[in-house]
Design a protein around this motif. Structure first.
Motif, PDB file in Angstrom:
ATOM      1  N   SER A  57      53.447  44.614  50.002  1.00  0.00           N
ATOM      2  CA  SER A  57      52.782  43.440  49.210  1.00  0.00           C
ATOM      3  C   SER A  57      52.235  44.275  48.942  1.00  0.00           C
ATOM      4  O   SER A  57      51.442  45.014  48.733  1.00  0.00           O
ATOM      5  N   ALA A  58      51.893  43.735  47.085  1.00  0.00           N
ATOM      6  CA  ALA A  58      51.079  43.475  46.128  1.00  0.00           C
ATOM      7  C   ALA A  58      50.088  42.659  46.147  1.00  0.00           C
ATOM      8  O   ALA A  58      50.389  41.457  46.642  1.00  0.00           O
ATOM      9  N   THR A  59      48.645  42.609  45.348  1.00  0.00           N
ATOM     10  CA  THR A  59      48.153  41.335  45.378  1.00  0.00           C
ATOM     11  C   THR A  59      47.831  41.277  43.399  1.00  0.00           C
ATOM     12  O   THR A  59      48.150  42.270  43.021  1.00  0.00           O
ATOM     13  N   VAL A  60      48.692  40.448  43.351  1.00  0.00           N
ATOM     14  CA  VAL A  60      48.990  40.010  41.698  1.00  0.00           C
ATOM     15  C   VAL A  60      47.459  38.859  40.990  1.00  0.00           C
ATOM     16  O   VAL A  60      47.227  37.807  41.839  1.00  0.00           O
ATOM     17  N   LEU A  61      46.544  39.292  40.166  1.00  0.00           N
ATOM     18  CA  LEU A  61      45.750  38.275  39.662  1.00  0.00           C
ATOM     19  C   LEU A  61      46.714  38.098  38.136  1.00  0.00           C
ATOM     20  O   LEU A  61      46.600  38.476  37.234  1.00  0.00           O
ATOM     21  N   VAL A  62      46.661  36.638  38.413  1.00  0.00           N
ATOM     22  CA  VAL A  62      46.544  35.998  36.925  1.00  0.00           C
ATOM     23  C   VAL A  62      45.972  35.448  36.164  1.00  0.00           C
ATOM     24  O   VAL A  62      45.009  34.873  36.486  1.00  0.00           O
TER      25      VAL A  62
END
Ligand code: ZN
Length: 73
Positions: A57-62
């Motif tokens: 899994s990756a962390t994605v910041l929008v």
């Protein structure tokens, strides 16, 4: 359906994130307010790009200001 559906729903972080001891700033507009999501990379066809090592899994910041995505593995 599709890419956005792979994000976990309902996550909403406070303003400001830090990774590796550095405050995260949007690389497009410089903003520091993000919504946090996570994405399962193994559902996104990245093996085609020889990224099997990132099969997690990756962390994605929008960015809340411009919508730019900042990815953290
Ligand atoms: Zn931005």
């Amino acid at each position: 359906m599709g890419f956005l559906e792979s994000f976990n729903r309902g996550l909403s972080g406070d303003d400001g994130y830090a990774f590796a001891g550095r405050q995260v700033a949007c690389s497009h507009c410089g903003g520091s307010a993000f919504n946090e999501r996570s994405a399962q990379l193994n559902t996104m066809g990245l093996t085609f790009l020889d990224l099997d090592w990132a099969n997690r899994s990756a962390t994605v910041l929008v960015c809340k200001d411009c919508g730019h995505l900042e990815w953290f593995l």
